[in-house]
Design a protein around this motif. Sequence first.
Motif, PDB file in Angstrom:
ATOM      1  N   VAL A  43     -23.984  38.639 -25.002  1.00 36.35           N
ATOM      2  CA  VAL A  43     -24.461  38.023 -26.243  1.00 36.35           C
ATOM      3  C   VAL A  43     -25.876  37.503 -26.041  1.00 36.35           C
ATOM      4  O   VAL A  43     -26.247  37.152 -24.913  1.00 36.35           O
ATOM      5  N   PRO A  44     -26.657  37.390 -27.136  1.00 34.75           N
ATOM      6  CA  PRO A  44     -28.000  36.832 -26.993  1.00 34.75           C
ATOM      7  C   PRO A  44     -27.898  35.410 -26.446  1.00 34.75           C
ATOM      8  O   PRO A  44     -26.995  34.660 -26.833  1.00 34.75           O
ATOM      9  N   ALA A  45     -28.829  35.050 -25.555  1.00 41.20           N
ATOM     10  CA  ALA A  45     -28.791  33.704 -24.949  1.00 41.20           C
ATOM     11  C   ALA A  45     -28.791  32.639 -26.044  1.00 41.20           C
ATOM     12  O   ALA A  45     -28.150  31.601 -25.921  1.00 41.20           O
ATOM     13  N   GLN A  46     -29.503  32.947 -27.148  1.00 42.50           N
ATOM     14  CA  GLN A  46     -29.599  31.962 -28.228  1.00 42.50           C
ATOM     15  C   GLN A  46     -28.221  31.672 -28.844  1.00 42.50           C
ATOM     16  O   GLN A  46     -27.952  30.567 -29.293  1.00 42.50           O
ATOM     17  N   ALA A  47     -27.355  32.708 -28.838  1.00 43.33           N
ATOM     18  CA  ALA A  47     -26.061  32.568 -29.504  1.00 43.33           C
ATOM     19  C   ALA A  47     -25.130  31.585 -28.807  1.00 43.33           C
ATOM     20  O   ALA A  47     -24.166  31.115 -29.399  1.00 43.33           O
ATOM     21  N   ILE A  48     -25.386  31.285 -27.518  1.00 45.55           N
ATOM     22  CA  ILE A  48     -24.491  30.352 -26.851  1.00 45.55           C
ATOM     23  C   ILE A  48     -25.002  28.913 -26.906  1.00 45.55           C
ATOM     24  O   ILE A  48     -24.397  28.013 -26.359  1.00 45.55           O
ATOM     25  N   ARG A  49     -26.137  28.737 -27.593  1.00 47.93           N
ATOM     26  CA  ARG A  49     -26.628  27.365 -27.764  1.00 47.93           C
ATOM     27  C   ARG A  49     -25.645  26.620 -28.647  1.00 47.93           C
ATOM     28  O   ARG A  49     -25.429  26.982 -29.793  1.00 47.93           O
ATOM     29  N   PHE A  50     -25.021  25.563 -28.092  1.00 49.77           N
ATOM     30  CA  PHE A  50     -23.992  24.855 -28.860  1.00 49.77           C
ATOM     31  C   PHE A  50     -24.571  24.262 -30.138  1.00 49.77           C
ATOM     32  O   PHE A  50     -23.920  24.213 -31.179  1.00 49.77           O
ATOM     33  N   THR A  51     -25.857  23.824 -30.056  1.00 52.64           N
ATOM     34  CA  THR A  51     -26.452  23.159 -31.213  1.00 52.64           C
ATOM     35  C   THR A  51     -26.831  24.148 -32.318  1.00 52.64           C
ATOM     36  O   THR A  51     -27.401  23.748 -33.325  1.00 52.64           O
ATOM     37  N   TYR A  52     -26.549  25.427 -32.142  1.00 49.41           N
ATOM     38  CA  TYR A  52     -26.781  26.376 -33.242  1.00 49.41           C
ATOM     39  C   TYR A  52     -25.539  26.424 -34.146  1.00 49.41           C
ATOM     40  O   TYR A  52     -25.633  26.195 -35.353  1.00 49.41           O
ATOM     41  N   THR A  53     -24.374  26.686 -33.559  1.00 49.35           N
ATOM     42  CA  THR A  53     -23.142  26.776 -34.387  1.00 49.35           C
ATOM     43  C   THR A  53     -22.358  25.474 -34.375  1.00 49.35           C
ATOM     44  O   THR A  53     -21.500  25.269 -35.208  1.00 49.35           O
ATOM     45  N   TRP A  54     -22.596  24.622 -33.403  1.00 46.83           N
ATOM     46  CA  TRP A  54     -21.812  23.411 -33.162  1.00 46.83           C
ATOM     47  C   TRP A  54     -20.339  23.764 -32.950  1.00 46.83           C
ATOM     48  O   TRP A  54     -19.464  22.913 -33.115  1.00 46.83           O
ATOM     49  N   LYS A 228     -18.289  42.811 -35.615  1.00 53.98           N
ATOM     50  CA  LYS A 228     -18.862  44.049 -36.157  1.00 53.98           C
ATOM     51  C   LYS A 228     -20.361  43.885 -36.428  1.00 53.98           C
ATOM     52  O   LYS A 228     -21.134  44.831 -36.315  1.00 53.98           O
ATOM     53  N   ASN A 229     -20.746  42.643 -36.797  1.00 54.59           N
ATOM     54  CA  ASN A 229     -22.165  42.375 -37.062  1.00 54.59           C
ATOM     55  C   ASN A 229     -22.956  42.166 -35.779  1.00 54.59           C
ATOM     56  O   ASN A 229     -24.105  41.728 -35.816  1.00 54.59           O
ATOM     57  N   GLY A 230     -22.306  42.417 -34.633  1.00 58.06           N
ATOM     58  CA  GLY A 230     -22.991  42.261 -33.350  1.00 58.06           C
ATOM     59  C   GLY A 230     -23.071  40.812 -32.916  1.00 58.06           C
ATOM     60  O   GLY A 230     -24.002  40.424 -32.219  1.00 58.06           O
ATOM     61  N   GLY A 231     -22.093  40.012 -33.348  1.00 55.73           N
ATOM     62  CA  GLY A 231     -22.090  38.589 -32.976  1.00 55.73           C
ATOM     63  C   GLY A 231     -22.721  37.758 -34.072  1.00 55.73           C
ATOM     64  O   GLY A 231     -23.037  38.271 -35.153  1.00 55.73           O
ATOM     65  N   ILE A 232     -22.914  36.485 -33.765  1.00 58.05           N
ATOM     66  CA  ILE A 232     -23.438  35.606 -34.809  1.00 58.05           C
ATOM     67  C   ILE A 232     -24.916  35.889 -35.067  1.00 58.05           C
ATOM     68  O   ILE A 232     -25.582  36.538 -34.269  1.00 58.05           O
ATOM     69  N   SER A 233     -25.398  35.341 -36.167  1.00 57.17           N
ATOM     70  CA  SER A 233     -26.764  35.621 -36.601  1.00 57.17           C
ATOM     71  C   SER A 233     -27.795  35.091 -35.607  1.00 57.17           C
ATOM     72  O   SER A 233     -27.518  34.150 -34.861  1.00 57.17           O
ATOM     73  N   VAL A 243     -34.577  41.049 -26.350  1.00 52.83           N
ATOM     74  CA  VAL A 243     -33.855  39.784 -26.526  1.00 52.83           C
ATOM     75  C   VAL A 243     -33.113  39.472 -25.231  1.00 52.83           C
ATOM     76  O   VAL A 243     -32.462  40.345 -24.655  1.00 52.83           O
ATOM     77  N   GLU A 244     -33.208  38.214 -24.772  1.00 51.68           N
ATOM     78  CA  GLU A 244     -32.516  37.829 -23.540  1.00 51.68           C
ATOM     79  C   GLU A 244     -31.009  37.757 -23.810  1.00 51.68           C
ATOM     80  O   GLU A 244     -30.572  37.082 -24.743  1.00 51.68           O
ATOM     81  N   ARG A 245     -30.241  38.492 -23.010  1.00 52.61           N
ATOM     82  CA  ARG A 245     -28.783  38.497 -23.200  1.00 52.61           C
ATOM     83  C   ARG A 245     -28.086  37.986 -21.953  1.00 52.61           C
ATOM     84  O   ARG A 245     -28.565  38.182 -20.840  1.00 52.61           O
ATOM     85  N   VAL A 246     -26.941  37.319 -22.165  1.00 53.31           N
ATOM     86  CA  VAL A 246     -26.140  36.852 -21.025  1.00 53.31           C
ATOM     87  C   VAL A 246     -24.726  37.388 -21.200  1.00 53.31           C
ATOM     88  O   VAL A 246     -24.313  37.716 -22.316  1.00 53.31           O
ATOM     89  N   SER A 247     -23.961  37.463 -20.091  1.00 56.66           N
ATOM     90  CA  SER A 247     -22.601  37.995 -20.223  1.00 56.66           C
ATOM     91  C   SER A 247     -21.714  36.954 -20.915  1.00 56.66           C
ATOM     92  O   SER A 247     -21.826  35.753 -20.670  1.00 56.66           O
ATOM     93  N   THR A 248     -20.850  37.453 -21.792  1.00 52.39           N
ATOM     94  CA  THR A 248     -19.964  36.566 -22.564  1.00 52.39           C
ATOM     95  C   THR A 248     -19.078  35.758 -21.623  1.00 52.39           C
ATOM     96  O   THR A 248     -18.858  34.569 -21.823  1.00 52.39           O
ATOM     97  N   ILE A 249     -18.541  36.490 -20.591  1.00 57.64           N
ATOM     98  CA  ILE A 249     -17.706  35.821 -19.598  1.00 57.64           C
ATOM     99  C   ILE A 249     -18.560  35.609 -18.352  1.00 57.64           C
ATOM    100  O   ILE A 249     -19.057  36.590 -17.810  1.00 57.64           O
TER     101      ILE A 249
END
Length: 454
Positions: A43-54, A228-233, A243-249
């Motif tokens: 997933v994009p590194a940005q997607a795991i930022r807790f303060t994005y989705t809370w 399906k949308n490739g993860g969150i926005s 885009v910097e990506r990190v492993s989900t697990i």
Amino acid sequence: MAQNTPIPWWQKLLVTQKAEKTETGQIRRAANSLILHLHPARVPAQAIRFTYTWGLGGISALLIVMLALTGLLLMFRYDARIDYAYISIQQMESEIVFGSLIRALHHWSANLLVITTFLHLVRVYFTGSYKLGRKANWIIGLVLFFLALVANFTGYLLPWDQLAYWAITVSTSLMAYIPLIGVSLRTFMLGGPQVGQATLSNFYALHVVFVPAMILILMSYHFWKVRKNGGISQPINNSGEPVERVSTIPHLVNVEYAAALVVIAGVLLWSMANPAPLGPIANPYSSPNPAKAAWYFLGLQELLLHMHPLAALSLIGILCAALVGAPLLDKDDRDIGIYFRSPVGRRAAVLGALIGFNLTPLMVLLDEYVIDIPGWLPGLPAFIGVGLIPCFFTLGVFAAIYIFFRKIQLHDQRNANHSEALLGVFAFAVAALLILTIVGIFFRGANMALGLPF
Ligand code: HEM
């Protein structure tokens, strides 16, 4: 991770390794496979930022699982006959080991679900995450929010105490104001002219079968669509840089586990300290004063105190339609994944919220103590005086706020574009709803008169 760092047992279950034939290996593969059905492998590194989705979507899903588990346990003891419902709850509270705790967990998780789904909706709007292929998920999300309210509403009646009986009586009486179908709809919901055995049976069936089944189906679709949308926005990448990506697990699942543990611990501690309320047994001949709807409908009930029910329902209808149509009203995809769209949008949101927090209590007070259209214009029909006029006034305020943001320079000598101005209006609506709900909960006393809560 360094080669010689000891890996905790729970992470061993998650870290992707060559499949083993051992029992642990099988559990690990099953867990990994489940997680990778829900998330992409990276997933994009940005997607795991807790303060994005809370973590609000995940927390809502967790609460639904907790509700299903505790609800199943409650079903072993609950008796949906009006002569036994209240007693069965009392027995659960006093005779069953952990009965009171299970009931409290179910009660508080349900209330929290209304809050987390609402906040998730607000976060999705603020980050423009209903754009770029996410329209369907926005609509499904709105239906899920509606279903969370219906689940709470139908569950509210089940204890069959005074609070439940009269909250449902008050709330369903509002339905009768819906033009043409209102009365029939109310009779259909209640299974008769008033709250009784048929209502309890209807609500019970809706609460334990129909609504959970709908939530399960739509939630699965909701998750599938995110995947399906490739993860969150995330913001559109125009830089040309990868885009910097990190492993989900383990990166993403670690954040999710931490959030889940905090929520479970929080709900558990809160439920241990605060048992679910149970008032005196329902008495159809004596209504409590004030008779209030459930807290999440008190914003609507407050609105009804200020205008004709038909006008209030029309207003709610228009606002709900605007929410459903949000992806059509705002088609600018360029600002997806950015909180408040831009610094200008941020200003518009803050100003919109500030206007909502100040104007709403002011209007409540003015309407309570100063404005008296029927008294000032005695010849005016009621549907104009307390119907059309307040309804159009409120819609006018929404329009004025939109125009205001489009006309004034908010940041860096720039006024809001269409998307940012709508964001300001949305922030205003959220703040107004919050204030109306707070007034309804804390500042309405006997005969629904305005007063201080202490
Ligand atoms: C039972 C209620 C709900 C559950 C369990 C749920 C769950 C989730 C989860 C887990 C995600 C992934 C990202 C995140 O955690 O924010 C998500 C994303 C999303 N949800 Fe929900 N949701 C619910 C209700 C809603 C509501 C009320 C809306 C809005 C009307 C909504 C619209 C969306 C959209 C558009 C996305 C994609 C967001 C993005 O790409 O950033 N959902 N949902």
